[in-house]
Design an enzyme around this catalytic site. Structure first.
Site, PDB file in Angstrom:
ATOM      1  N   CYS A 101      -6.192   2.198   5.746  1.00  0.00           N
ATOM      2  CA  CYS A 101      -6.873   0.983   6.184  1.00  0.00           C
ATOM      3  C   CYS A 101      -6.284   0.573   7.546  1.00  0.00           C
ATOM      4  CB  CYS A 101      -6.675  -0.127   5.151  1.00  0.00           C
ATOM      5  SG  CYS A 101      -4.962  -0.711   5.033  1.00  0.00           S
ATOM      6  N   GLU A 156       0.952   3.947   1.756  1.00  0.00           N
ATOM      7  CA  GLU A 156       1.435   4.404   3.058  1.00  0.00           C
ATOM      8  C   GLU A 156       2.589   3.553   3.569  1.00  0.00           C
ATOM      9  OE1 GLU A 156      -3.185   4.628   3.406  1.00  0.00           O
ATOM     10  OE2 GLU A 156      -1.706   3.543   2.214  1.00  0.00           O
ATOM     11  N   HIS A 159       0.855  -1.185   0.000  1.00  0.00           N
ATOM     12  CA  HIS A 159       0.000   0.000   0.000  1.00  0.00           C
ATOM     13  C   HIS A 159       0.895   1.241   0.000  1.00  0.00           C
ATOM     14  CE1 HIS A 159      -3.987  -1.779   1.724  1.00  0.00           C
ATOM     15  NE2 HIS A 159      -3.429  -2.587   0.831  1.00  0.00           N
ATOM     16  N   CYS A 218      -2.428  -0.020   7.381  1.00  0.00           N
ATOM     17  CA  CYS A 218      -1.662   1.224   7.254  1.00  0.00           C
ATOM     18  C   CYS A 218      -1.783   2.081   8.514  1.00  0.00           C
ATOM     19  CB  CYS A 218      -2.110   1.993   6.018  1.00  0.00           C
ATOM     20  SG  CYS A 218      -1.740   1.103   4.483  1.00  0.00           S
TER      21      CYS A 218
END
Length: 150
Positions: free
Chosen positions: A77, A49, A47, A80
């Site tokens: 999410c 992040e 992801h 993260c």
């Protein structure tokens, strides 16, 4: 946030959900950037992040990102959000809310859970319309591959 939007566009070009992230140092300079790379790498943890935090830690030579700000186009999410807490960033700034998987105020609020030892400041809705439009356009046109979720 404009740089994070550019990073998100890079993800979309590669067929991934357009999420981009930027880590800013205590003085406001860019320490690291990232965009979703799950499709590119086949890594479910790739992801925006997480990648930006990893790169920032590498750049700074330490895992503690005290004094830093993470700017991201979509609400983090749970994975993260956990990474944000564990990396000790001072603040997270995000654009679009994620009502289906957001963990910084929408569905959950992991980053501000008082049971945790670190709670970053959260700033919501920066360039929200632009961040949301980028995501909507991607899903309207259809992802090139993958399941289409985060």
């Amino acid at each position: 946030m404009r740089l994070a939007l550019k990073e998100a566009a890079r993800a979309a070009e590669a067929g991934d959900v357009p999420v981009g992230a930027v880590v800013l140092g205590p003085d406001g300079t860019v320490v690291a950037t990232g965009h979703n790379e799950r499709e590119l790498t086949g890594d479910p943890t790739a992801h925006a992040e997480v990648l930006a935090l990893r790169r920032a830690a590498s750049s700074r030579g330490e895992w503690r990102l005290t004094g830093c700000t993470l700017v991201v186009t979509l609400e983090p999410c749970t994975m993260c959000a956990g990474a944000l807490v564990l990396s000790r960033v001072d603040r997270v700034v995000y654009g679009a809310r994620d009502e289906k998987a957001g963990a910084a105020g929408s569905l959950w609020d992991l980053v501000r859970d008082r049971r945790l030892n670190h709670r970053p400041e959260v700033i919501i809705g920066v360039l929200e319309a632009e961040c949301s439009a980028q995501l909507s356009a991607f899903f309207r046109e259809g992802p090139a591959s993958g399941s289409g979720d985060r």
